[in-house]
Enzyme design. Structure first.
Site, mmCIF file in Angstrom:
data_model
loop_
_atom_site.group_PDB
_atom_site.id
_atom_site.type_symbol
_atom_site.label_atom_id
_atom_site.label_comp_id
_atom_site.label_asym_id
_atom_site.label_seq_id
_atom_site.Cartn_x
_atom_site.Cartn_y
_atom_site.Cartn_z
ATOM 1 N N GLU A 63 0.835 -1.199 0.000
ATOM 2 C CA GLU A 63 0.000 0.000 0.000
ATOM 3 C C GLU A 63 0.869 1.248 0.000
ATOM 4 O OE1 GLU A 63 -3.546 -0.484 2.320
ATOM 5 O OE2 GLU A 63 -3.401 1.572 3.068
ATOM 6 N N GLU B 231 -3.227 10.153 3.307
ATOM 7 C CA GLU B 231 -4.382 10.162 4.200
ATOM 8 C C GLU B 231 -4.470 11.502 4.924
ATOM 9 O OE1 GLU B 231 -4.763 5.595 5.685
ATOM 10 O OE2 GLU B 231 -2.983 6.671 6.381
ATOM 11 N N ASP C 158 0.042 5.316 0.753
ATOM 12 C CA ASP C 158 -1.070 6.106 1.272
ATOM 13 C C ASP C 158 -0.832 7.604 1.248
ATOM 14 O OD1 ASP C 158 -2.576 3.865 2.014
ATOM 15 O OD2 ASP C 158 -1.630 3.741 3.979
#
Length: 302
Positions: free
Chosen positions: A123, A127, A125
């Protein structure tokens, strides 16, 4: 008269200090130095229907011309997913966040292969960690490799405040993922570069591109101190100017991912490095490599 002159002279250093402080504040308020190169300008946006589809919460998602709005309430959040998976590329979106009380809520734009490799996924990210009034949003960047985001969580978080209010307008956020590095951008300013130091610490398997809004009250705001409060619902995230330019599994061998920098540079240019250093000097609020509470045998790249 001599005492008046003496008082004035004593005040000169104070005036100088105040002037210097004002100059520093104005310099900081103006934002980072120019990176000199703007990768987003080289890539055309795609419409939502061209590149994405709803993944969950279809009744909490609305497409109005070129703007996608998703929201979270006590019933559901919402998420979307790219039509194709990629092994490298430039992935970006202009995002506008909600103001006011948003503690516990995460608005995100990220890459993942969790659905293809449950329990053993990669992953990358971006955020936005919700906040309480009068405190800034935190932008969290993170990289998970081969299950480090699953049961045995080994995050590689770097968190930033922003040099602008992300609730007042749309700003561009992007990830450039190449076989040798991952670079995070805010309005084309590089804020973090994660190089490939070994195969064990770098994601190489295909990933889809996602966006979502969801309740992460257990950790999102000051380690879970402040929770989502649904008396403030709905919590809204807005996306537009979506960009997908990458190498899929089918064309990976012959595909060249977009460049982060001007021609002639293998990675960031000196001007881009200077802009990134400015951001990290002024707005970096957490770096996993410098956290003494972490077990750094699990993050050998540090």
């Amino acid at each position: 008269m001599p005492s008046l002159l003496s008082s004035l002279f004593r005040m000169v250093p104070l005036f100088s200090l105040l002037l210097l402080s004002l100059m520093i504040h104005c310099s900081s308020a103006q934002g980072p130095p120019s990176p000199g190169y703007y990768p987003s300008s080289k890539i055309s946006p795609v419409s939502f229907d061209q590149g994405f589809r709803n993944l969950w919460g279809p009744f909490h998602q609305k497409l109005d011309q070129d703007t996608l709005t998703i929201w979270l309430d006590s019933y559901s959040g919402s998420g979307f997913k790219s039509l194709h998976s990629y092994q490298s590329g430039y992935f970006g979106a202009a995002v506008k966040l909600q103001s006011g009380y948003t503690a516990g809520v995460i608005t995100s734009f990220y890459l993942s292969n969790n659905q293809d490799h449950p329990g053993n996924h990669d992953e990358i990210d971006i955020e936005f960690l919700g906040t309480i009034p009068d405190k800034p949003y935190v932008l969290q960047t993170n990289v998970f490799i081969r299950g480090s985001g699953d049961g045995n969580i080994v995050g590689r978080e770097m968190r930033f405040h922003l040099w602008f209010d992300p609730t007042q307008d749309f700003h561009n956020y992007a990830v450039l993922w190449t076989p040798s590095e991952i670079i995070f951008f805010v309005d084309d300013v590089p804020i973090r570069m994660y190089p490939r130091k070994s195969d064990a610490t770098f994601p190489t398997r295909p990933m889809y591109v996602y966006g979502s809004i969801w309740d992460a009250s257990s950790w999102a705001t000051e380690g879970g101190k402040y929770k989502a409060d649904y008396s403030y619902q709905p919590f809204v995230g807005r996306y537009k100017n979506l960009k997908l330019q990458g190498c899929t599994t089918e064309d990976f061998a012959s595909c060249q991912p977009p460049s982060a920098s001007p021609p002639g540079y293998g990675s960031l240019s000196p001007q881009q490095f200077d802009a990134m250093q400015w951001v990290q000097n002024n707005y970096l609020v957490y770096d996993y490599c410098h956290d003494p509470r972490r077990d750094h045998t699990l993050t050998p790249e540090c």
